[in-house]
Design an enzyme around this catalytic site. Structure first.
Site, PDB file in Angstrom:
ATOM      1  N   GLU A  40      34.958  58.511  85.301  1.00  0.00           N
ATOM      2  CA  GLU A  40      33.687  58.165  85.975  1.00  0.00           C
ATOM      3  C   GLU A  40      32.628  57.827  84.945  1.00  0.00           C
ATOM      4  OE1 GLU A  40      33.573  60.808  89.498  1.00  0.00           O
ATOM      5  OE2 GLU A  40      31.658  60.897  89.007  1.00  0.00           O
TER       6      GLU A  40
ATOM      7  N   SER B  16      25.952  66.007  75.587  1.00  0.00           N
ATOM      8  CA  SER B  16      25.580  67.306  76.208  1.00  0.00           C
ATOM      9  C   SER B  16      26.850  68.293  76.141  1.00  0.00           C
ATOM     10  CB  SER B  16      25.342  67.168  77.527  1.00  0.00           C
ATOM     11  OG  SER B  16      25.081  68.327  78.327  1.00  0.00           O
TER      12      SER B  16
ATOM     13  N   SER C 259      24.164  72.628  78.116  1.00  0.00           N
ATOM     14  CA  SER C 259      24.288  73.208  79.336  1.00  0.00           C
ATOM     15  C   SER C 259      24.061  74.776  79.359  1.00  0.00           C
ATOM     16  CB  SER C 259      25.364  72.851  80.081  1.00  0.00           C
ATOM     17  OG  SER C 259      25.614  71.552  80.110  1.00  0.00           O
ATOM     18  N   LEU C 260      22.957  75.486  79.672  1.00  0.00           N
ATOM     19  CA  LEU C 260      22.634  76.669  79.471  1.00  0.00           C
ATOM     20  C   LEU C 260      22.990  77.434  81.031  1.00  0.00           C
ATOM     21  CD1 LEU C 260      21.718  79.062  77.573  1.00  0.00           C
ATOM     22  CD2 LEU C 260      19.377  78.768  78.755  1.00  0.00           C
ATOM     23  N   HIS C 261      22.342  77.096  81.980  1.00  0.00           N
ATOM     24  CA  HIS C 261      22.614  77.521  83.473  1.00  0.00           C
ATOM     25  C   HIS C 261      22.559  79.105  83.649  1.00  0.00           C
ATOM     26  CE1 HIS C 261      23.641  73.436  84.272  1.00  0.00           C
ATOM     27  NE2 HIS C 261      24.852  73.285  83.254  1.00  0.00           N
TER      28      HIS C 261
ATOM     29  N   ASN D  14      24.417  69.680  92.672  1.00  0.00           N
ATOM     30  CA  ASN D  14      25.071  68.789  93.410  1.00  0.00           C
ATOM     31  C   ASN D  14      25.936  69.600  94.232  1.00  0.00           C
ATOM     32  OD1 ASN D  14      23.988  66.286  92.846  1.00  0.00           O
ATOM     33  ND2 ASN D  14      24.911  66.068  90.947  1.00  0.00           N
TER      34      ASN D  14
ATOM     35  N   CYS E 191      29.094  65.526  89.440  1.00  0.00           N
ATOM     36  CA  CYS E 191      29.624  64.950  88.227  1.00  0.00           C
ATOM     37  C   CYS E 191      31.084  65.302  88.259  1.00  0.00           C
ATOM     38  CB  CYS E 191      29.258  65.740  86.883  1.00  0.00           C
ATOM     39  SG  CYS E 191      30.498  66.273  85.609  1.00  0.00           S
TER      40      CYS E 191
END
Ligand code: SAH
Ligand code: SF4
Length: 358
Positions: A107, A206, A229-231, A305, A348
């Protein structure tokens, strides 16, 4: 023509894909032509045809001698990627499903602005990291992408919009630093004057935090942009939602980022998707601020999302605003990511997932 994926070969690549011209970086392209006793300018012509002009076959490369075209066809087949499905949002953000030569699908997303076209590209089909909130992670790993397959995505999107790509972000499917060499080869072809000629600072990659590769990235000469990407800045939460990076703890990640910023003087982005009841508490906010203390970073707060069969929910706008305000007040750069293409958004990797399940 479809090529069968031969499972068991390295990275699940078929024999044809291993030989594909798209497997080669720019220096490797130069070297195969040198080995074929061709003058240096032929390599420039070849890169221009492949990545500047997106030639569909060697027959299109009319200023290359026929003997060279035949040699390349036999040794390094040019395998095209093709557009399978496209969704267009009200704001003209477009999401693409692209099929690679062996039938594997990935994608990409095109995000236009008045003076820009940003393309979000995939670096792998699927992903082995298993982040629990991510559609790609939930679907497992298929294979690594070749550098040329990453550029194909940018070229297909550019052709669809009818304009050049000004910005590229490796935030589609896959973990770029689990496919480091191919990703770097692709970033350089994007940057190359014979390729897509996108400024290095306009090319972002990323990662979920593969520390040895962040350290390697810090030593690359180009000024590519880094996002992490920590999150979660609390170890137990991060272990739970990002199981693939349990071996790269937050303390070591912070040290690696400190060394990255010291070496490069560039400001990485920390991506933080706010998930209700998981990483959005006051305690998580305090840990995030402590993680960023005395570090050159920009915190990007993202709304989650929703993905199929998942109980994870977005923490909501008010929580995001509180996070943003508090982080800013602590003297750290922060913003809430403006969501584009809301009506087609899906998480994603979601389009590719839906296709695989149909
Ligand atoms: N593997 C790399 C790059 C691809 S993911 C990485 O993890 O950084 C691109 C970004 O989308 C990452 O920041 C990722 O954490 C985020 N993402 C994944 N699933 C998401 C979801 N459901 N909602 C919002 N962001 C998501
Ligand atoms: Fe892979 Fe990134 Fe998704 Fe994690 S967030 S599963 S690393 S694509």
């Amino acid at each position: 023509m479809r090529f069968r994926v031969v499972i068991g070969l390295s990275n699940n690549l078929s024999e044809e894909l291993t030989r594909s011209i798209k497997a080669l970086s720019e220096p490797e392209l130069v070297s195969i032509l040198r080995d074929a006793h061709q003058p240096v300018f032929r390599a420039h012509q070849l890169v221009k045809w492949l990545y500047g002009k997106h030639a569909a076959s060697y027959d299109d490369m009319t200023d290359l001698p026929q003997t060279l075209r035949t040699f390349l066809e036999e040794t390094h087949p040019l395998l095209p990627s093709r557009l399978i499905e496209r969704q267009i949002a009200a704001d003209n953000t477009r999401k693409y499903l692209i099929e690679l030569a062996d039938g594997v699908r990935v994608e990409s997303v095109g995000i236009p602005a008045s003076d820009r076209l940003t393309v979000c590209f995939s670096t792998q089909a699927g992903c082995a990291m298993g982040c629990v909130f991510c559609a790609t992670g939930n679907g497992g790993f298929q294979r690594n992408l070749l550098p040329g397959e990453m550029l194909d995505q940018l070229q297909i999107v550019a052709e669809d919009y009818g304009c050049r790509v000004s910005n590229a972000v490796g935030m589609g499917q896959g973990e770029p630093f689990a496919n480091y060499d191919a990703t770097l080869g692709a970033l350089r072809l994007m940057n190359s004057a014979d390729g897509l000629h996108i400024g290095a600072r306009h090319i972002t990659v990323s990662t979920c935090g593969i520390i040895p590769m962040i350290n390697r990235f810090a030593d690359e000469p180009e000024q590519f942009t880094l996002a992490i990407s920590l999150h979660a800045a609390i170890q137990s939460t991060r272990d739970q939602i990002m199981p693939g990076v349990r071996n790269y703890p937050l303390k070591a990640l912070r040290e690696s980022l400190l060394s990255y910023t010291k070496k490069t003087n560039r400001r990485p982005t920390l991506e933080y998707a706010l998930i209700a009841g998981v990483n959005d508490s006051d305690e998580h906010l305090a840990a995030l601020i402590a993680f960023c203390e005395n570090m050159l970073v920009h915190v990007n707060l993202i709304s989650l999302n929703s993905i199929a069969d998942s109980s994870f929910k977005d923490a909501g706008k008010r929580r995001a605003q509180l996070f943003e305000r508090t982080i800013l007040r602590a003297g750290i750069e922060a913003s809430i990511r403006v969501s584009r293409g809301g009506d087609i958004s899906g998480a994603c990797g979601q389009l590719a997932q839906e296709q695989r399940h149909n």
